[in-house]
Design a protein around this motif. Sequence first.
Motif, mmCIF file in Angstrom:
data_model
loop_
_atom_site.group_PDB
_atom_site.id
_atom_site.type_symbol
_atom_site.label_atom_id
_atom_site.label_comp_id
_atom_site.label_asym_id
_atom_site.label_seq_id
_atom_site.Cartn_x
_atom_site.Cartn_y
_atom_site.Cartn_z
ATOM 1 N N ASP A 1 -17.986 -39.064 29.250
ATOM 2 C CA ASP A 1 -16.913 -39.873 28.287
ATOM 3 C C ASP A 1 -17.673 -41.199 27.977
ATOM 4 O O ASP A 1 -17.645 -41.620 26.890
ATOM 5 N N VAL A 2 -18.146 -41.675 28.837
ATOM 6 C CA VAL A 2 -19.110 -43.055 28.756
ATOM 7 C C VAL A 2 -20.148 -42.683 27.638
ATOM 8 O O VAL A 2 -20.431 -43.474 26.879
ATOM 9 N N LEU A 3 -20.796 -41.513 27.986
ATOM 10 C CA LEU A 3 -22.085 -41.450 26.985
ATOM 11 C C LEU A 3 -21.647 -40.922 25.625
ATOM 12 O O LEU A 3 -22.667 -40.625 24.931
ATOM 13 N N ARG A 4 -20.466 -40.370 25.609
ATOM 14 C CA ARG A 4 -20.273 -39.626 24.389
ATOM 15 C C ARG A 4 -20.290 -40.630 23.091
ATOM 16 O O ARG A 4 -19.798 -41.623 23.063
ATOM 17 N N PRO A 5 -21.223 -40.259 22.172
ATOM 18 C CA PRO A 5 -21.221 -41.133 20.941
ATOM 19 C C PRO A 5 -20.271 -41.039 20.237
ATOM 20 O O PRO A 5 -19.174 -40.159 19.924
ATOM 21 N N ALA A 6 -20.015 -42.148 19.267
ATOM 22 C CA ALA A 6 -18.592 -42.014 18.466
ATOM 23 C C ALA A 6 -18.969 -41.149 17.364
ATOM 24 O O ALA A 6 -19.575 -41.572 16.307
ATOM 25 N N PHE A 7 -18.599 -39.823 17.446
ATOM 26 C CA PHE A 7 -18.866 -38.839 16.276
ATOM 27 C C PHE A 7 -18.348 -39.104 15.232
ATOM 28 O O PHE A 7 -18.861 -39.041 14.121
ATOM 29 N N LEU A 8 -17.245 -39.570 15.203
ATOM 30 C CA LEU A 8 -16.313 -39.818 13.979
ATOM 31 C C LEU A 8 -16.995 -40.899 13.135
ATOM 32 O O LEU A 8 -17.274 -40.931 11.920
ATOM 33 N N VAL A 9 -17.307 -41.883 13.814
ATOM 34 C CA VAL A 9 -18.209 -43.111 13.076
ATOM 35 C C VAL A 9 -19.401 -42.594 12.353
ATOM 36 O O VAL A 9 -19.859 -42.966 11.698
ATOM 37 N N LEU A 10 -20.342 -41.830 13.374
ATOM 38 C CA LEU A 10 -21.377 -41.172 12.728
ATOM 39 C C LEU A 10 -21.145 -40.114 11.416
ATOM 40 O O LEU A 10 -21.966 -40.280 10.502
ATOM 41 N N ALA A 11 -20.175 -39.452 11.472
ATOM 42 C CA ALA A 11 -19.665 -38.664 10.250
ATOM 43 C C ALA A 11 -19.406 -39.551 9.045
ATOM 44 O O ALA A 11 -19.795 -39.289 8.242
#
Lengths: 355, 157
Positions: B29-39
């Motif tokens: 969870d700490v490593l998870r990129p902010a996918f929504l921000v990237l999208a």
Amino acid sequence: MAAFGTAAGRPLQARGGSAGFRFTLYAALAVVVMYLDQRAHYLEHVRYVLEAAAYPIQLAVNSPPAAWAWLKETFQARGVLQAENARLRARQRDLELLAMRYDALARDNGELRGLRAALPPVVDHWLAAEIVNIQLNSLRQKLLINRGASNGVFAAQAVLDDKGLIGQTTHIGPWSAEVILITDPEHAVPVRVERTGLRTIAVGAGDATSLALPYLPGNADIKTGDLLVTSGLGGVFPEGYPVARVTEVHRDAVQPLAQVRAAPLAHIDTDSEVMLVWFRPGHPAAPVPNTLGGDLKSGNRDMQPQALSGKPAEPRSPGATPQASTPAQPVTAAPAPPASAPPAATAPGKPGGEQ
Amino acid sequence: MIAQGRGRLFVSVFVALVLTVLPLPPWLDVLRPAFLVLAVLYWSVNAPRTGGIALGFFAGLALDVFQGPVLGEHALALSLVTYIVVREHQRIRSKSAIQQALIVFAALIIYEIVLFMIDGWTGHAVTTALRWVHTLTGALIWPPAAAIFAYAAGRRS
């Protein structure tokens, strides 16, 4: 197409003004929303609707793990199930034996404390809730459970499992509720060391296995293995529920405060079910309901332990003063003044201290 | 064409939101990129007219509902980042994937700084350094993520 130029001179948006204008608009909107949510609590209803809208997504997101758990349970070997069944039956016998003695003990206790009759148990009823989504990281320690306002769940309700305290509800949706865990760095639970009666506060340390007790002086009487129970202050949890066991105590001659860590008794990271508990409102050991006005996180004055005074609506009026100093008593500690502890019959009416 | 592009936008943003709220073990969870921000960043760079700041705002609001302590927090941070990227979208679009990743890194840092400050102001301070890890993983994942988004947008590159 490019009817409007942007401030930077680039043709960008055919409608809605320049990017800078639109950004200003949305940023202002966001700030207003933040203000209303944080300071004025005007957005409880909006939040309620949004939680409802978000719940299906959370359910869907959680469905693969849930399906996996279901499959595992369905195809579990018969022997495993039988063993578990036997274990549960043995446990139930144990509990029944304990419960048999409980009535007698409660009566003895009542007599010892000079009460006219034994008090009913402080738990009025409880409801099992399944954990739908878990957010366990060093930033936030939260759960989403599948019970909400339609089940009568309210904000700042105590959540337990079979071993100890889990946390309390924060945001309530119609079918779901968010639970902030006692291990969240923003959560603090007033506790008492069971061995000595020493009262302090246990703050979440940000991981599922430890709490910090940052406010104990270096010479405090506390040692590894001490059991921490809720002290009943704070208005959310009733007195006497197990919270954690002290795992390490560091005393440094230079530091004025001892560094104490405790491990929560509840299986916070492995539970799949939790219990929402309703307490008998008139019971001396019960927390005073609704003192917090719903939101725990804004740190309002009402949630400070010393501000506890009876029911939220009326207590500030000086009219209630004769007893207004005592209501803190039944909440804080077990020995309630006899006068304010009516037997079960009159209990449901008002909180005990205001009779 | 626009309507179709909009449908693809919503689908990809929705998938990114699901990836963002998917329960994961803590270390992951700490490593998870902010996918929504990237999208949102992808669509702001490549289709600033369809998405734009409104998309940033509402995507941020959705994040607030799922994981924000205060409504409007992610909405503000994400609209700021979207605004910057939309303004500079032509310049960013012409860069190589590696350079874009650096820009995304900067954007994620700005995003996280805004969140950090609002967290502090509203009394939900999270001071652990772990909260910054996702900016790095987000930048690292940008080149493949952008390729996937481009594929989803029906624009083979």
